[in-house]
Design a protein around this motif. Structure first.
Motif, PDB file in Angstrom:
ATOM      1  N   ASP A  99      -4.391  -3.920   8.565  1.00  0.00           N
ATOM      2  CA  ASP A  99      -4.349  -2.787   7.637  1.00  0.00           C
ATOM      3  C   ASP A  99      -4.196  -3.271   6.205  1.00  0.00           C
ATOM      4  O   ASP A  99      -3.777  -4.411   5.938  1.00  0.00           O
ATOM      5  CB  ASP A  99      -3.197  -1.856   8.006  1.00  0.00           C
ATOM      6  N   GLY A 100      -4.497  -2.358   5.278  1.00  0.00           N
ATOM      7  CA  GLY A 100      -4.475  -2.734   3.871  1.00  0.00           C
ATOM      8  C   GLY A 100      -3.118  -3.173   3.378  1.00  0.00           C
ATOM      9  O   GLY A 100      -2.999  -4.125   2.584  1.00  0.00           O
ATOM     10  N   HIS A 101      -2.067  -2.535   3.850  1.00  0.00           N
ATOM     11  CA  HIS A 101      -0.745  -2.884   3.357  1.00  0.00           C
ATOM     12  C   HIS A 101      -0.243  -4.219   3.916  1.00  0.00           C
ATOM     13  O   HIS A 101       0.789  -4.723   3.468  1.00  0.00           O
ATOM     14  CB  HIS A 101       0.257  -1.758   3.704  1.00  0.00           C
ATOM     15  N   THR A 102      -0.965  -4.773   4.921  1.00  0.00           N
ATOM     16  CA  THR A 102      -0.565  -6.076   5.471  1.00  0.00           C
ATOM     17  C   THR A 102      -1.422  -7.216   4.943  1.00  0.00           C
ATOM     18  O   THR A 102      -1.337  -8.348   5.435  1.00  0.00           O
ATOM     19  CB  THR A 102      -0.658  -6.054   7.006  1.00  0.00           C
ATOM     20  N   ILE A 147       6.944  -6.662   0.440  1.00  0.00           N
ATOM     21  CA  ILE A 147       5.863  -5.678   0.591  1.00  0.00           C
ATOM     22  C   ILE A 147       6.462  -4.352   1.034  1.00  0.00           C
ATOM     23  O   ILE A 147       7.551  -4.300   1.607  1.00  0.00           O
ATOM     24  CB  ILE A 147       4.799  -6.133   1.612  1.00  0.00           C
ATOM     25  N   PHE A 148       5.707  -3.267   0.728  1.00  0.00           N
ATOM     26  CA  PHE A 148       6.094  -1.928   1.173  1.00  0.00           C
ATOM     27  C   PHE A 148       5.363  -1.637   2.462  1.00  0.00           C
ATOM     28  O   PHE A 148       4.177  -1.941   2.619  1.00  0.00           O
ATOM     29  CB  PHE A 148       5.735  -0.881   0.115  1.00  0.00           C
ATOM     30  N   TRP A 149       6.072  -1.094   3.454  1.00  0.00           N
ATOM     31  CA  TRP A 149       5.512  -0.801   4.788  1.00  0.00           C
ATOM     32  C   TRP A 149       5.441   0.723   4.954  1.00  0.00           C
ATOM     33  O   TRP A 149       6.390   1.374   5.354  1.00  0.00           O
ATOM     34  CB  TRP A 149       6.411  -1.421   5.846  1.00  0.00           C
ATOM     35  N   PRO A 150       4.300   1.294   4.623  1.00  0.00           N
ATOM     36  CA  PRO A 150       4.155   2.762   4.618  1.00  0.00           C
ATOM     37  C   PRO A 150       4.494   3.441   5.946  1.00  0.00           C
ATOM     38  O   PRO A 150       5.097   4.518   5.940  1.00  0.00           O
ATOM     39  CB  PRO A 150       2.672   2.963   4.249  1.00  0.00           C
ATOM     40  N   ILE A 181      14.563  -4.829   3.680  1.00  0.00           N
ATOM     41  CA  ILE A 181      15.366  -4.830   2.440  1.00  0.00           C
ATOM     42  C   ILE A 181      15.281  -3.480   1.742  1.00  0.00           C
ATOM     43  O   ILE A 181      15.457  -3.358   0.520  1.00  0.00           O
ATOM     44  CB  ILE A 181      14.905  -5.949   1.483  1.00  0.00           C
ATOM     45  N   SER A 182      15.025  -2.415   2.544  1.00  0.00           N
ATOM     46  CA  SER A 182      14.888  -1.074   1.961  1.00  0.00           C
ATOM     47  C   SER A 182      16.154  -0.664   1.215  1.00  0.00           C
ATOM     48  O   SER A 182      16.109  -0.143   0.077  1.00  0.00           O
ATOM     49  CB  SER A 182      14.567  -0.056   3.057  1.00  0.00           C
ATOM     50  N   ASP A 229       9.977  -2.629  -9.567  1.00  0.00           N
ATOM     51  CA  ASP A 229       9.616  -2.424  -8.163  1.00  0.00           C
ATOM     52  C   ASP A 229       9.056  -1.033  -7.914  1.00  0.00           C
ATOM     53  O   ASP A 229       8.624  -0.726  -6.819  1.00  0.00           O
ATOM     54  CB  ASP A 229      10.834  -2.607  -7.259  1.00  0.00           C
ATOM     55  N   THR A 230       9.113  -0.191  -8.917  1.00  0.00           N
ATOM     56  CA  THR A 230       8.607   1.163  -8.708  1.00  0.00           C
ATOM     57  C   THR A 230       7.097   1.137  -8.697  1.00  0.00           C
ATOM     58  O   THR A 230       6.472   0.231  -9.238  1.00  0.00           O
ATOM     59  CB  THR A 230       9.114   2.091  -9.826  1.00  0.00           C
ATOM     60  N   HIS A 231       6.540   2.145  -8.088  1.00  0.00           N
ATOM     61  CA  HIS A 231       5.074   2.179  -7.979  1.00  0.00           C
ATOM     62  C   HIS A 231       4.606   3.629  -8.041  1.00  0.00           C
ATOM     63  O   HIS A 231       5.397   4.539  -7.852  1.00  0.00           O
ATOM     64  CB  HIS A 231       4.615   1.511  -6.665  1.00  0.00           C
TER      65      HIS A 231
END
Length: 556
Positions: A467-470, A491-494, A518-519, A554-556
């Motif tokens: 997937d794109g986020h990986t 990385i962010f894991w949607p 690390i959320s 870290d904001t997006h």
């Protein structure tokens, strides 16, 4: 009749050469109480065969009863090493019941470690004609004792006319000689001249010439033997070396007997000489081979061993006795089993008995009690040698000390188990794949963090993180697979609305991926950033928000 073991190879060449002669060969297996005869031996006693094997008692039954005690005594003296060689002149019963005079000579060529004879070889010469001739000579000697030259000439003439004796001497490489003590000269038969490396000559041999023939280091000893025969009026046998005209050295075996006149004086010696250089060369080669084998066995770290077709151990390397403290009597033929650890013994015996029955190779590891009471691990391997009928002839095996290897394996397994427990109980997710990207280990935390519904061991890590986020994970795996030492990123894991810290490390043969949630850390970091840039009461931006760069990236 049991199969005659390790017999001399009476080849067709020897059999053909000895046919019609008066010389027979024999090979006695003392331990088995058997004796093997050549075809020419059987012909001496009137047996038409290709050679025979019989019990030694059957052989003794052929000896004339008046001679049997003397023959046995001579053999026993040689067995007891009182005499260097066995020699006896006696009568031998032929197949038709008549008797022949024979001269039997032999020597033990193999003894066990205690000196007991195991094997003896020798010759039997039909000396009936010679014996009768000797009786005639003695009769002539009694008539004319002082006519030594006439008797010597008569003996030479008779020897030259004896074609059968000459042929036998030539084939057996045995020559006769006479030593006239009063005339101080020697006479050689043609075969002796040849054995001495000289052309046959019809002349007497002087003392100086004889001194030049015998090796100088052996001359005094050889003369001492002849003097002993004269002084003690007895038969003697001795070995000495001679020098050929070309300088080569040969070994000779000589038998001598004193001829005593009616007044009790010894007037001459007569005897035979045989070239035994080939035997000595064979003995030297065997000794060298045995010495080479012994050194190889003694220095080799493995322990060689031999067993008979029934599985009885017959030989084992000396290192076995040093390691276990056992003696040969305690080891052979089945005593070695007592050194095997009790827990391993049933398995070892079952394996060994199955191999003995089927002939299949042996490869097994078990514990052996050492001389200090400790146990060491050993690997036993063996293979069977088969005859033309596919029957087991002998087992050849080795015993290798693998204690250190077993200890290293146990240590490695313990370390692997410890590492596995750590990986399974750690709070981080762990995924391990090989250099090709195939997943070969995961823990439960990793499967929960990435949302795997089934065990994905064996699947492709690149395909799993498709997937794109990986994308960043796939990129890190490819980087360390191609040589990078490590990769670290967040990385962010949607799917789980979570932040993960990813660490990718390259090993020698694999790639390890560590995943940590690390959320909470990200949320706290954002709270701190917000509090630093806003008024806590009104929520409006304060002056810190006018800096050139924002606090929270870290904001997006």
């Amino acid at each position: 009749m049991a199969k005659f073991r390790d017999a001399i190879d009476f080849s067709d060449v020897w059999l053909s050469a000895l046919d019609g002669s008066s010389v027979g060969l024999w090979d006695r297996d003392v331990a088995a109480d058997e004796i093997r005869y050549s075809r020419s031996w059987d012909m001496i006693v009137g047996i038409d065969s290709q050679g025979s094997v019989c019990r030694i008692q059957d052989s003794y039954d052929r000896v004339h009863p008046d001679d049997l005690g003397r023959v046995k005594a001579a053999i026993q003296d040689h067995f007891d090493q009182k005499m260097t060689f066995y020699e006896a002149e006696h009568r031998l019963r032929c197949q038709n019941g008549s008797y022949k005079w024979v001269l039997s000579r032999g020597k033990v060529i193999k003894r066990d470690s205690a000196g007991n004879p195991l094997r003896m070889v020798g010759t039997t010469i039909d000396v009936t004609a010679s014996h009768e001739l000797n009786e005639q000579l003695k009769a002539q000697e009694r008539i004319a004792q002082n006519d030594a030259e006439r008797l010597a000439a008569l003996a030479r003439d008779l020897a030259e006319r004896s074609d059968e004796l000459a042929v036998a001497h030539r084939i057996a490489r045995v020559g006769s000689w006479r030593w006239d003590l009063k005339g101080r000269c020697l006479w050689f038969s043609p075969e002796v001249w040849k054995l001495m490396g000289r052309e046959p000559a019809d002349r007497l041999v002087s003392y100086p010439e004889m001194r030049s023939i015998i090796h100088p280091d052996d001359y005094e000893r050889a003369m001492g033997g002849f003097y002993l025969a004269v002084r003690e009026r007895q038969q003697i046998s001795q070995e000495y070396r001679i020098i050929y005209p070309d300088g080569s050295i040969h070994s000779m075996l000589t038998y001598a007997e004193a001829v005593v006149a009616s007044d009790g004086s010894v007037i001459r010696l007569h005897g035979t000489t045989q070239d035994i250089s080939s035997y000595r060369m064979i003995e030297a080669a065997l000794a060298e081979s045995e010495d080479h084998y012994r050194h190889m066995v003694n220095l080799h770290p493995q322990i060689p061993w031999l067993a008979d077709p029934l599985g009885n151990i017959t030989e084992v390397g000396p290192l076995w006795f040093k390691l276990t403290g056992m003696t040969p009597d305690e080891t052979f033929p089945q005593g070695w089993v007592s050194a095997v650890h009790e827990a391993d013994r049933p398995r070892v015996l079952e394996t060994w008995l199955r191999s003995i029955s089927t002939g299949e190779a042996v490869d097994i590891e078990y514990r052996v009690r050492l001389h200090d009471g400790r146990y060491g691990w050993f690997r036993a391997r063996a293979a069977a040698r088969l005859d033309s009928q596919a029957q087991i002839v002998r087992w050849y095996g080795t015993l290798e000390d693998v204690t250190d290897r077993r200890a290293a394996e146990e240590s490695r397994r313990a370390s692997e188990m410890l590492a596995l427990r750590v990986l399974r109980t750690t709070g981080d997710g762990v995924i391990v794949c090989d250099k090709s990207g195939t997943i070969k280990f995961t823990n439960n935390i990793a499967e929960k963090l990435v949302g795997a519904s089934v065990n994905f061991i064996g699947s492709s890590a690149i395909s799993f993180f498709k997937d794109g986020h990986t994308y960043r994970i796939r990129q890190a795996i490819e980087a360390v697979s191609k040589g990078a030492s490590s990769e670290q990123f967040e990385i962010f894991w949607p799917p789980f609305d979570a932040w993960y810290e990813i660490n990718v490390y390259a090993g020698d043969d694999d790639v390890a991926i560590f995943i940590r949630d690390i959320s909470e850390k990200i949320i706290n970091r954002r709270k701190i950033s917000y509090a630093a840039s806003h008024d806590l009461l009104t929520g409006t931006l304060n002056r810190s928000s006018f800096r050139a760069y924002p606090v929270d990236s870290d904001t997006h």
